[in-house]
Design a protein around this motif. Structure first.
Motif, mmCIF file in Angstrom:
data_model
loop_
_atom_site.group_PDB
_atom_site.id
_atom_site.type_symbol
_atom_site.label_atom_id
_atom_site.label_comp_id
_atom_site.label_asym_id
_atom_site.label_seq_id
_atom_site.Cartn_x
_atom_site.Cartn_y
_atom_site.Cartn_z
ATOM 1 N N VAL A 123 3.853 6.404 -8.770
ATOM 2 C CA VAL A 123 3.962 5.074 -9.370
ATOM 3 C C VAL A 123 3.308 4.042 -8.451
ATOM 4 N N LEU A 124 3.580 4.199 -7.150
ATOM 5 C CA LEU A 124 3.028 3.272 -6.162
ATOM 6 C C LEU A 124 1.505 3.334 -6.142
ATOM 7 N N ARG A 125 1.007 4.560 -6.181
ATOM 8 C CA ARG A 125 -0.447 4.750 -6.163
ATOM 9 C C ARG A 125 -1.100 4.057 -7.357
ATOM 10 N N ILE A 173 0.030 1.529 -9.034
ATOM 11 C CA ILE A 173 0.109 0.073 -8.857
ATOM 12 C C ILE A 173 -1.072 -0.419 -8.024
ATOM 13 N N TYR A 174 -1.349 0.300 -6.919
ATOM 14 C CA TYR A 174 -2.438 -0.131 -6.035
ATOM 15 C C TYR A 174 -3.809 0.157 -6.645
ATOM 16 N N GLU A 175 -3.909 1.237 -7.399
ATOM 17 C CA GLU A 175 -5.194 1.562 -8.041
ATOM 18 C C GLU A 175 -5.581 0.500 -9.052
ATOM 19 N N VAL A 176 -4.592 0.047 -9.811
ATOM 20 C CA VAL A 176 -4.855 -0.952 -10.846
ATOM 21 C C VAL A 176 -4.931 -2.355 -10.234
ATOM 22 N N GLY A 177 -4.034 -2.622 -9.287
ATOM 23 C CA GLY A 177 -3.898 -3.977 -8.753
ATOM 24 C C GLY A 177 -4.920 -4.344 -7.694
ATOM 25 N N ASP A 178 -5.440 -3.341 -6.998
ATOM 26 C CA ASP A 178 -6.428 -3.625 -5.941
ATOM 27 C C ASP A 178 -7.447 -2.485 -5.902
ATOM 28 N N PRO A 179 -8.205 -2.342 -6.997
ATOM 29 C CA PRO A 179 -9.092 -1.168 -7.110
ATOM 30 C C PRO A 179 -10.235 -1.204 -6.102
ATOM 31 N N VAL A 180 -10.730 -0.025 -5.770
ATOM 32 C CA VAL A 180 -11.940 0.079 -4.946
ATOM 33 C C VAL A 180 -13.068 -0.622 -5.699
ATOM 34 N N PRO A 181 -13.763 -1.572 -5.060
ATOM 35 C CA PRO A 181 -14.858 -2.256 -5.768
ATOM 36 C C PRO A 181 -15.860 -1.227 -6.297
ATOM 37 N N GLY A 233 -2.598 -8.934 -6.806
ATOM 38 C CA GLY A 233 -3.055 -7.928 -7.755
ATOM 39 C C GLY A 233 -2.029 -6.842 -8.007
ATOM 40 N N PRO A 234 -1.591 -6.147 -6.918
ATOM 41 C CA PRO A 234 -0.585 -5.099 -7.092
ATOM 42 C C PRO A 234 0.684 -5.618 -7.748
#
Lengths: 117, 198
Positions: free
Chosen positions: A32-34, A36-44, B120-121
């Motif tokens: 779930v955490l992963r 969140i970070y993938e969507v919220g702060d994706p690799v440009p 974002g997160p």
């Protein structure tokens, strides 16, 4: 709710949990955490290409530096005899071959040819 | 251990195999390594409060460092740990420089760099019930734990110990135990009736 973690009983429980192996419930939480970070702060999106390009450029610089080192004695020897000596480097990727030719004398010329593999 | 004996099922194992081939002269395998590990490195750097644009620079610098120091890495299986350590060190340098070039922040503000990491997160977490629950508890953890769990979330379970060690937070040498940060999160989740185990 977070105040509870400071109670002595919870410290013991924390140590006990910390020493146990990771289980499926941990992995579920990490998944779930992963996300969140993938969507919220994706690799440009351009970062991968940018890194690969920087590495190619770096290789190129190293190659040019190597050629300069190796070519210097030849240039020095050639100068008196007015000999034309071409230096050619070929770079190959999966889809393209690029050939760079440096003609040092009489006018410095750089020829670049690219062709599909 | 030869490259073919390496475990290939985990991220660190796959990275080790590609890097061993690269060291042996197969230059194209580096692209594979870049694709495999850039996401984990991105989140390692962003977890150190490096701004978005600067984080791209740090990731790029980290990869160039690897190219320059490839010969000095004796055990190819250690390449993931090496990259994590290098990216973290480079992040600290960038954050420190940014602090120095800015006017003194308030005494209470330990960041010095505008922190755009959480926005974002945070909004991404609101998208699901599970996300909302977990984010509430993540926010209650120390920054050290938050950044560890963020990076761990991008690695495979068998690599957890080596990843935590590379981040400077060893979790013990026998097997992938939780360690205190994950245990704290687990304790909070177990006590939360909104967190359902499916």
């Amino acid at each position: 709710m977070t105040d509870d973690t400071n109670r002595p009983g919870h410290i013991d429980e924390l140590d006990r949990l910390a020493a146990l192996p990771i289980d499926d419930a941990d992995l579920q939480a990490l998944d779930v955490l992963r996300e969140i970070y993938e969507v919220g702060d994706p690799v440009p999106p351009s970062l991968l290409d940018r890194v690969k390009f920087a590495i190619t450029l770096d290789d190129l610089e190293a190659e040019v530096a190597r050629l300069q080192r190796e070519a210097v004695p030849e240039f020095a020897a050639a100068r008196s005899e007015d000999l034309l000596k071409a230096q050619t480097v070929t770079f190959t990727s999966d889809t393209l071959t690029t050939m760079v030719t440096i003609s040092p004398q009489p006018d410095v010329r750089i020829t670049c040819r690219a062709s599909p593999v | 251990m030869t490259p073919s004996d390496m475990p290939t099922e985990t991220l660190a194992g796959r990275a080790g195999t590609a890097f061993a081939a690269y060291q042996a002269g197969d230059r194209h395998r580096l692209a594979e390594l870049v694709e495999l590990l850039t996401p984990l490195l991105w989140h390692t750097v962003r977890a150190q409060r490096v701004g978005h644009d600067q984080a791209e620079d740090v990731v790029q610098t980290t990869w160039l460092r690897l190219v320059h120091h490839a010969d000095s890495i004796q055990d190819p299986r250690a390449v993931l740990a090496w990259l994590i350590v290098t990216s973290k060190r480079e992040s600290w340098r960038v954050v420190k420089d940014a602090r120095r070039s800015q006017p003194m922040p308030d005494a209470e503000d330990d960041a010095g760099v505008p922190d755009t990491t959480l926005e974002g997160p945070e909004s991404a977490a609101l998208a699901s019930a599970e996300g909302r629950v977990i984010w509430r508890h993540i926010e209650s953890l120390s920054e050290r734990c938050r950044s560890l769990l963020r990076v761990v979330a991008f690695s495979d379970r068998p690599d957890y110990a080596s990843v935590a060690q590379a981040l400077g937070m060893p979790v013990g040498s026998i097997g992938p135990t939780r360690g205190r940060c994950l245990a704290k999160l687990r304790l909070l989740l177990d006590a939360d009736p909104h967190w359902g185990i499916s």
